[in-house]
Motif scaffolding. Sequence first.
Motif, PDB file in Angstrom:
ATOM      1  N   VAL A  17      41.189 -31.156   7.444  1.00 47.06           N
ATOM      2  CA  VAL A  17      40.969 -31.127   5.992  1.00 47.06           C
ATOM      3  C   VAL A  17      41.760 -29.982   5.363  1.00 47.06           C
ATOM      4  CG1 VAL A  17      39.213 -30.689   4.214  1.00 47.06           C
ATOM      5  CG2 VAL A  17      38.760 -32.341   6.032  1.00 47.06           C
ATOM      6  N   ARG A  18      41.986 -28.920   6.112  1.00 46.73           N
ATOM      7  CA  ARG A  18      42.733 -27.766   5.616  1.00 46.73           C
ATOM      8  C   ARG A  18      44.211 -28.060   5.370  1.00 46.73           C
ATOM      9  NH1 ARG A  18      41.141 -22.332   8.821  1.00 46.73           N
ATOM     10  NH2 ARG A  18      39.000 -22.166   8.128  1.00 46.73           N
ATOM     11  N   THR A  19      44.689 -29.256   5.731  1.00 44.17           N
ATOM     12  CA  THR A  19      46.097 -29.565   5.488  1.00 44.17           C
ATOM     13  C   THR A  19      46.398 -29.796   4.013  1.00 44.17           C
ATOM     14  OG1 THR A  19      45.823 -31.929   5.971  1.00 44.17           O
ATOM     15  CG2 THR A  19      46.491 -30.484   7.812  1.00 44.17           C
ATOM     16  N   LEU A  20      45.380 -29.811   3.181  1.00 49.27           N
ATOM     17  CA  LEU A  20      45.592 -29.690   1.739  1.00 49.27           C
ATOM     18  C   LEU A  20      45.156 -28.260   1.422  1.00 49.27           C
ATOM     19  CD1 LEU A  20      46.505 -30.811  -0.928  1.00 49.27           C
ATOM     20  CD2 LEU A  20      44.190 -31.667  -1.307  1.00 49.27           C
ATOM     21  N   ARG A  21      46.118 -27.361   1.514  1.00 49.75           N
ATOM     22  CA  ARG A  21      45.846 -25.928   1.373  1.00 49.75           C
ATOM     23  C   ARG A  21      45.546 -25.589  -0.081  1.00 49.75           C
ATOM     24  NH1 ARG A  21      48.087 -20.999   4.592  1.00 49.75           N
ATOM     25  NH2 ARG A  21      48.171 -22.555   6.210  1.00 49.75           N
ATOM     26  N   TYR A  22      44.625 -24.678  -0.290  1.00 49.53           N
ATOM     27  CA  TYR A  22      44.205 -24.219  -1.621  1.00 49.53           C
ATOM     28  C   TYR A  22      43.639 -25.371  -2.461  1.00 49.53           C
ATOM     29  CZ  TYR A  22      47.241 -20.462  -0.036  1.00 49.53           C
ATOM     30  OH  TYR A  22      47.846 -19.479   0.719  1.00 49.53           O
ATOM     31  N   ARG A  23      42.929 -26.259  -1.807  1.00 45.61           N
ATOM     32  CA  ARG A  23      42.311 -27.415  -2.469  1.00 45.61           C
ATOM     33  C   ARG A  23      41.505 -26.965  -3.689  1.00 45.61           C
ATOM     34  NH1 ARG A  23      40.666 -32.483  -0.717  1.00 45.61           N
ATOM     35  NH2 ARG A  23      41.448 -32.035   1.357  1.00 45.61           N
ATOM     36  N   GLY A  24      41.667 -27.702  -4.765  1.00 46.12           N
ATOM     37  CA  GLY A  24      40.901 -27.429  -5.967  1.00 46.12           C
ATOM     38  C   GLY A  24      41.440 -26.289  -6.816  1.00 46.12           C
ATOM     39  N   THR A  25      42.597 -25.754  -6.455  1.00 50.15           N
ATOM     40  CA  THR A  25      43.203 -24.690  -7.253  1.00 50.15           C
ATOM     41  C   THR A  25      44.552 -25.170  -7.786  1.00 50.15           C
ATOM     42  OG1 THR A  25      44.527 -23.631  -5.517  1.00 50.15           O
ATOM     43  CG2 THR A  25      42.184 -23.002  -5.661  1.00 50.15           C
ATOM     44  N   SER A  26      45.128 -24.416  -8.687  1.00 49.47           N
ATOM     45  CA  SER A  26      46.449 -24.776  -9.218  1.00 49.47           C
ATOM     46  C   SER A  26      47.544 -24.592  -8.174  1.00 49.47           C
ATOM     47  CB  SER A  26      46.756 -23.934 -10.460  1.00 49.47           C
ATOM     48  OG  SER A  26      46.757 -22.559 -10.122  1.00 49.47           O
ATOM     49  N   ILE A 138      28.078 -26.193   7.270  1.00 46.64           N
ATOM     50  CA  ILE A 138      29.402 -26.326   6.663  1.00 46.64           C
ATOM     51  C   ILE A 138      29.400 -25.511   5.375  1.00 46.64           C
ATOM     52  CG2 ILE A 138      31.087 -27.885   5.613  1.00 46.64           C
ATOM     53  CD1 ILE A 138      29.998 -30.081   7.480  1.00 46.64           C
ATOM     54  N   ARG A 139      30.421 -24.686   5.220  1.00 44.70           N
ATOM     55  CA  ARG A 139      30.523 -23.811   4.055  1.00 44.70           C
ATOM     56  C   ARG A 139      31.882 -23.975   3.380  1.00 44.70           C
ATOM     57  NH1 ARG A 139      25.881 -23.429   5.553  1.00 44.70           N
ATOM     58  NH2 ARG A 139      24.886 -21.601   6.434  1.00 44.70           N
ATOM     59  N   HIS A 140      31.912 -23.671   2.080  1.00 46.02           N
ATOM     60  CA  HIS A 140      33.165 -23.520   1.343  1.00 46.02           C
ATOM     61  C   HIS A 140      33.510 -22.040   1.368  1.00 46.02           C
ATOM     62  CE1 HIS A 140      32.266 -27.499  -0.351  1.00 46.02           C
ATOM     63  NE2 HIS A 140      33.568 -27.549  -0.587  1.00 46.02           N
ATOM     64  N   CYS A 141      34.763 -21.728   1.636  1.00 44.27           N
ATOM     65  CA  CYS A 141      35.189 -20.333   1.666  1.00 44.27           C
ATOM     66  C   CYS A 141      34.966 -19.694   0.300  1.00 44.27           C
ATOM     67  CB  CYS A 141      36.667 -20.251   2.053  1.00 44.27           C
ATOM     68  SG  CYS A 141      37.279 -18.560   2.155  1.00 44.27           S
ATOM     69  N   ALA A 142      34.478 -18.463   0.305  1.00 47.71           N
ATOM     70  CA  ALA A 142      34.235 -17.732  -0.933  1.00 47.71           C
ATOM     71  C   ALA A 142      35.499 -17.086  -1.472  1.00 47.71           C
ATOM     72  CB  ALA A 142      33.165 -16.660  -0.698  1.00 47.71           C
ATOM     73  N   CYS A 146      41.075 -19.980  -2.031  1.00 46.60           N
ATOM     74  CA  CYS A 146      41.134 -20.694  -0.759  1.00 46.60           C
ATOM     75  C   CYS A 146      40.710 -22.159  -0.841  1.00 46.60           C
ATOM     76  CB  CYS A 146      40.309 -19.962   0.290  1.00 46.60           C
ATOM     77  SG  CYS A 146      40.440 -20.715   1.918  1.00 46.60           S
ATOM     78  N   GLY A 147      39.441 -22.420  -1.041  1.00 45.21           N
ATOM     79  CA  GLY A 147      38.943 -23.785  -1.089  1.00 45.21           C
ATOM     80  C   GLY A 147      38.716 -24.450   0.259  1.00 45.21           C
ATOM     81  N   CYS A 167      40.980 -14.282   4.013  1.00 42.53           N
ATOM     82  CA  CYS A 167      40.160 -14.321   2.791  1.00 42.53           C
ATOM     83  C   CYS A 167      39.148 -13.174   2.727  1.00 42.53           C
ATOM     84  CB  CYS A 167      39.450 -15.663   2.673  1.00 42.53           C
ATOM     85  SG  CYS A 167      40.605 -17.025   2.383  1.00 42.53           S
ATOM     86  N   GLY A 168      38.489 -12.887   3.824  1.00 40.91           N
ATOM     87  CA  GLY A 168      37.521 -11.789   3.845  1.00 40.91           C
ATOM     88  C   GLY A 168      38.188 -10.458   3.574  1.00 40.91           C
ATOM     89  N   ASN A 169      39.340 -10.239   4.181  1.00 38.90           N
ATOM     90  CA  ASN A 169      40.081  -8.999   3.983  1.00 38.90           C
ATOM     91  C   ASN A 169      40.532  -8.869   2.529  1.00 38.90           C
ATOM     92  OD1 ASN A 169      41.314  -6.582   4.797  1.00 38.90           O
ATOM     93  ND2 ASN A 169      43.259  -7.629   5.119  1.00 38.90           N
ATOM     94  N   GLN A 170      41.033  -9.975   1.936  1.00 42.28           N
ATOM     95  CA  GLN A 170      41.458  -9.937   0.534  1.00 42.28           C
ATOM     96  C   GLN A 170      40.283  -9.604  -0.382  1.00 42.28           C
ATOM     97  OE1 GLN A 170      43.225 -13.780  -0.009  1.00 42.28           O
ATOM     98  NE2 GLN A 170      45.152 -13.171   0.945  1.00 42.28           N
ATOM     99  N   ALA A 171      39.125 -10.201  -0.117  1.00 46.70           N
ATOM    100  CA  ALA A 171      37.946  -9.941  -0.941  1.00 46.70           C
ATOM    101  C   ALA A 171      37.506  -8.483  -0.814  1.00 46.70           C
ATOM    102  CB  ALA A 171      36.810 -10.875  -0.551  1.00 46.70           C
ATOM    103  N   LYS A 172      37.521  -7.966   0.382  1.00 43.42           N
ATOM    104  CA  LYS A 172      37.115  -6.565   0.580  1.00 43.42           C
ATOM    105  C   LYS A 172      38.100  -5.601  -0.071  1.00 43.42           C
ATOM    106  CE  LYS A 172      34.171  -7.359   4.440  1.00 43.42           C
ATOM    107  NZ  LYS A 172      33.157  -6.485   4.946  1.00 43.42           N
ATOM    108  N   LYS A 173      39.402  -5.918  -0.011  1.00 41.31           N
ATOM    109  CA  LYS A 173      40.392  -5.070  -0.677  1.00 41.31           C
ATOM    110  C   LYS A 173      40.208  -5.100  -2.192  1.00 41.31           C
ATOM    111  CE  LYS A 173      44.212  -6.451   1.712  1.00 41.31           C
ATOM    112  NZ  LYS A 173      45.642  -6.523   2.020  1.00 41.31           N
ATOM    113  N   SER A 174      39.915  -6.280  -2.731  1.00 39.19           N
ATOM    114  CA  SER A 174      39.685  -6.400  -4.178  1.00 39.19           C
ATOM    115  C   SER A 174      38.470  -5.590  -4.608  1.00 39.19           C
ATOM    116  CB  SER A 174      39.491  -7.862  -4.579  1.00 39.19           C
ATOM    117  OG  SER A 174      40.665  -8.574  -4.373  1.00 39.19           O
TER     118      SER A 174
END
Length: 182
Positions: A17-26, A138-142, A146-147, A167-174
């Motif tokens: 499913v991840r082969t549609l990267r950044y699903r739901g984003t521009s 099953i979770r959606h990435c926060a 990402c998506g 994603c976790g590292n980016q969130a913690k840096k933000s």
Amino acid sequence: MTERFRSGAGRLCLDFVRTLRYRGTSDATEELPDGASWRAWIEEFGKFGEAVVPSDASVRDARVLREAIHELVSDGAVSCRPATRQRLNRFAASPVPAPALTPSGELRWRAGDPASAMFSVLARDALDLVTSPAFDRIRHCAGARCGALFLDTSRPGTRRWCSMDVCGNQAKKSTYRAKAAH
């Protein structure tokens, strides 16, 4: 071989499913635009012993299957549309690959049509996942961009990101930058 596609979602169908990267984003990006990319995905995740030569129709079917799996794992077995359920059942009914041990002791898979066999493996994995207790994990990435979906295998069931390294590292840096700015 260099890894081209993301893995680590906890189930093969979720990696697919991840082969549609950044699903739901521009920034949504199709990672299966052609036969070469579908062949690369099968070779990376399928471990087939023979060459994989998918047809153009196979690439379209791969994207159809991916979206059916996404709907199934997002909505659940009872809530997904009947057409989606029928499509997944049809893919799951395809012949599965047979295991074979190579002379060097590696496990490889054999199939007359590896692309079709991969459809069966993916659909069966998705059907198994949504009918198992793991479905509730099953979770959606926060991650904001990402998506991705992932299977939360943490003991408390509170994992938030598909990957702590990305994603976790980016969130913690933000969060750190926001606190430092105040």
